[in-house]
Structures are given as C-alpha cells and as structure tokens.
Design a protein around this motif. Structure first.
Motif, short mmCIF file in Angstrom:
data_model
loop_
_atom_site.label_atom_id
_atom_site.label_comp_id
_atom_site.label_asym_id
_atom_site.label_seq_id
_atom_site.Cartn_x
_atom_site.Cartn_y
_atom_site.Cartn_z
N ARG A 248 63.34 60.05 -26.77
CA ARG A 248 62.89 58.90 -27.57
C ARG A 248 62.03 59.38 -28.73
O ARG A 248 61.20 60.27 -28.56
N SER A 249 62.24 58.79 -29.92
CA SER A 249 61.41 59.17 -31.06
C SER A 249 61.41 58.03 -32.06
O SER A 249 62.22 57.10 -31.94
N HIS B 134 66.73 54.38 -35.74
CA HIS B 134 65.59 54.32 -34.84
C HIS B 134 65.91 55.19 -33.62
O HIS B 134 67.04 55.16 -33.12
N GLY C 62 65.79 55.40 -30.43
CA GLY C 62 65.93 54.96 -29.04
C GLY C 62 67.24 55.48 -28.47
O GLY C 62 68.22 55.63 -29.21
N ARG C 63 67.23 55.76 -27.18
CA ARG C 63 68.44 56.30 -26.56
C ARG C 63 69.66 55.40 -26.77
O ARG C 63 70.75 55.88 -27.05
#
Ligand code: GDP
Length: 446
Positions: A17-18, A88, A90-91
């Motif tokens: 996640r980043s 974005h 997110g996985r």
C-alpha cells in the motif's frame, strides 16, 4: 541488437500500500493502453502529466483517476514508447489496472527488463545499467555516490578510453604487418608496444585497489574481538543503538555470530560480535572461539577490546590479532579511574565505557576516519564488480602475452583479445550470453 517487440508492464514503485503507485509500460503498443483504458482517449503531449479517468477494459468500471505520462520513443528510459500510470497506491486499484493490462495482452516484465531494453537500445552501456541496480539498492550515502558516479558513465568512459588505446595500437601494428614495404613512420611498432606496456601497468595498478568499490557495494565488516566479559556485546549494543540500522541483509554474511548492519558516517557497516577468545574444553565454546578467529581473519577492520579493570594486562590471544587493521580499545574505563588512577590510561587507541557512554563518540569518529582512509578516492572511478575485475585480469593477461609474443601476428591477436575483454565490461562487444546473469539481480519494474 535484437529489438524486443513485445510490450511489457510492471509496477515500478514498491509493492504494497502506498499513496501513489506507478505502473509503467514499454514497447510498441504502450500507447494503446491509453486508448483502451483512459477517458478521454487522446494521447497526452509527450512528457506532460495529464489527469485521466482509468476504466477497466472489460467491465468499463471506473478504476481510478490517475496521472498519465507518455514518453515517446526514442526519448524515454528504454528508448521505446513508454507510458506511466500514477494511480492511487491501493492493492485493489493496482490489481484492477494490472488485470486490464493483462487482458490487453501486455506482458509482465521480468526483473530488470526495462533497463535491459535501455541497454539494448543504446541508451546506456552495461556499467551504467549495473549502476541503476546499485542505485536502487544503495542504503548509505557512500553507496549512492558510487552508484551515481557509475551511472553518470565515469566507469564506462574509463574502460572505453583504455579500449580506444588498444584500437589505436591494433591499427598501427596491423598496418605494419600489412604494409611493411611501404613508407610508414619509423618506430611505430615500438611506440605502440610501449603504450601497451604502459596500459597493462595502469590496469594492474587499478586492480590493486584493495577491492574498495566492491566492498562499498557489499558492506564493510568490523569485528569485535576480545576475551570473555570485557563488554563486547555491550559495545555492539551501544553502537547499534546510536547509529541508524540498515534493515536489509547484506549479501554474503553468515549468521553464526551476532551481527548488525549499520549506516556509519554514510558507509554500510556490518558490525560483528564474536565469542570471547579463551582456551576451553567445552566443545561449543571452542567452536565459538574458532569461528571468532575465522571472522577476525575475514574482517575489514577489528576492534580488539580489553578489560579496564585488568588493564594494562593484555589477553594474549587478543594481543596476537593486533595489526594495521585493528584498534585497541579498553572498555570499562570507569573502573580504571576507580581502581588504578589515570596513570594507566596509556597504550591503547581508545578508552571507553559502554556503561557511561564515555569515549563512544570518539570511537565513532575514529571508525569513520579509518573507513574514510580505506575508501579514499584515488581519482579514478572504482571497480565495483567481480565481473569487471575478471575481465580486466583477462585483459592484462592478454596484454602481457602480446608483449612477449614471438611474431607480430600473435602480438596483434593478443591485443585484439585484450580489447574484447574490455568491450565485454561495457557491453560494446557481444555480451548476449551475459545479459541474463546481469539483469537477474534487478528488481521488477526497473
Ligand atoms: P562480553 O562477554 O565481552 O560480550 O561482555 P558483556 O557485554 O556481556 O559484558 C560483561 C559484563 O561487563 C556485564 O556485566 C556488563 O554489564 C559489564 N560491562 C560492560 N561494559 C561495561 C563498562 O563500561 N563498565 C563497567 N563497569 N561494566 C561494564
């Protein structure tokens, strides 16, 4: 060179996640991803970040609003059309976009595939490609500086300059063979052979560098040695707490003794604590001592620790390890002043007390000085890989043979082989068989 025709993609940012994740595509069909996934579909201007809605290729569901950048060939990292999606991190976002890219028949990139294409398209030589991997792996300032210097082409230029000397020597020596009856400047062969001798010496001198560039990539080992109970573990803990820890494992280190990886003054350090040196009948303890001595043999630098309480009495086994790569340290300095007075604060490099923190700052300063000394830059960009070392040794071997060759034709052949060995380092000569090995060490997305 073979131009890879497939279009590849990979997550260029770290997995997990980043805030933002970067998915990168490279290849002739990269721009199709924009047409198929983005709204609006218009191709952005080159190298300009534009905000686009990204839709799933099959379901048309809106995946994310992302920045999209297009780098047209050949002005891109790989030399091919490159497209970047800054989504974005997110996985689920990454998974949905990855799934769409799969469905568009793009291929997931192997580790190092982007840099390999950059090399194959002439954007960089092999030493620069290797520097990319080093820069990604750099954990300390000194490693970053070394990698950056190599990425700027300094190392490749040095090897190519040497190769140019050999090319000139070859041209002149071959001319003498081919046109021996013609008017050629006198002494041309003698001058070129003098150049070859000079170059052979220069490369030999360059190889005699105490492996500093390679050690900087791998880390510098400092081993703490001394009799039991002098405070070796306390010293390791004190230094480990004071300095920034490097989290990842350093290649090639064994786990049979306690070790920590630290950033010391910008250098990557492996600090090793060993079993106390003493004669023992206990099998396990003797094995510990054997390993400690083995580590002492491999250490780049040693901290020999003695007990302040017994100072200046020296433990014999530890004393034997004193040499130019060792500092004599007396710990428990707090006990010296209590028991013996200041008069015995002589004969060691440093007096410290891990209990009070006395002398630790001075020890750290001294260590950085010692490491600086060993990595001091001689001006030329350092040799950073065993691969380069092996090729340079091969080159020197051929040059030496050329210098004693029985016939001009044999001399020329050896110089040609020496030149090839140099060309292998930068990749200017057939290295197809080497590429899988070199790019295997990269991360995916690079
Ligand atoms: P090692 O066997 O050499 O690793 O030694 P340790 O680090 O386990 O320490 C042995 C003993 O010395 C422990 O009881 C420590 O608390 C003590 N010790 C370590 N450093 C100092 C110091 O600077 N001063 C004093 N007085 N005791 C210390």
């Amino acid at each position: 060179m073979n131009m890879p025709q497939s279009t590849i993609f990979a997550l260029a940012s770290a997995p997990g996640r980043s805030g933002i994740a970067v998915l990168r595509l490279s290849g002739p069909a990269a721009t199709q991803a924009i047409g198929k996934l983005c709204r609006p579909k218009i191709l952005p201007k080159p190298r300009e970040a534009v905000l686009r809605k990204i839709h799933h290729v099959q379901t048309s569901v809106l995946i994310d609003c992302a920045l999209v950048i297009f780098f047209p060939a050949p002005q891109s990292y790989t030399g091919e059309d490159v497209v970047e999606f800054h989504v974005h991190g997110g996985r689920a976002v990454i998974n949905a976009l990855t799934e769409s890219l799969y469905q568009l028949n793009f291929q997931l990139a192997e580790p190092g595939a982007f840099t390999r294409r950059a090399f194959e398209n002439g954007k960089m030589d092999l030493t620069e490609a290797e520097a990319v991997a080093d820069l990604v792996n750099a954990e300390c300032e000194a490693q970053r500086r070394q990698a950056m210097r190599q990425l700027e082409g300094d190392l490749g230029k040095l090897y190519e300059t040497w190769r140019a000397h050999l090319t000139k020597a070859l041209a002149h020596l071959e001319a003498e063979i081919d046109f021996s009856d013609e008017e050629l400047p006198k002494d041309i062969a003698r001058d070129r052979l003098a150049d070859v001798r000079g170059l052979s010496l220069e490369i030999k001198h360059y190889l005699d560098d105490r492996h500093r560039g390679e050690r900087l990539r791998e880390g510098f080992t400092i081993t703490i040695l001394g009799p039991p109970n002098v405070g070796k573990s306390s010293l390791l803990n004190t230094l480990a707490k004071r300095e920034a820890a490097i989290v990842s494992e350093v290649a090639g280190t064994t786990r049979d003794v306690i070790e920590v990886h630290l950033d010391l003054g910008g250098y990557p350090i492996t600090l090793v604590d060993t079993a106390g040196l003493r004669e023992s009948v206990d099998k396990i303890e003797s094995e510990g001592v054997r390993r400690a001595l083995a580590r002492a043999g491999h250490a780049d630098f040693k901290l020999l620790v003695f007990d302040g309480e017994h100072w200046p009495k020296l433990d014999e086994a530890t004393r034997k390890l004193m040499d130019d790569n060792a500092l004599v340290i007396v710990n428990k300095a707090d006990l010296i002043s209590e028991s013996n007075g200041n008069s015995v604060r002589l004969g060691a490099d440093l007096f410290i007390a891990t209990k009070t923190g006395e002398g630790i700052e001075a020890l750290l300063d001294r260590l950085v000085q010692e490491i600086d000394l060993r990595f001091a830059n001689t001006g030329q960009p350092p040799l950073t890989r065993l691969r380069h070392r092996a090729a340079l040794e091969e080159c020197v071997g051929h040059l030496n043979r050329a210098l004693v060759a029985a016939a001009p034709e044999l001399c020329v052949e050896d110089i040609r082989l020496a030149s090839r060995a140099l060309g292998h380092i930068t990749g200017h000569i057939d290295v197809e068989d080497l590429l899988d090995i070199i790019f295997r060490d990269f991360c995916i997305g690079k």
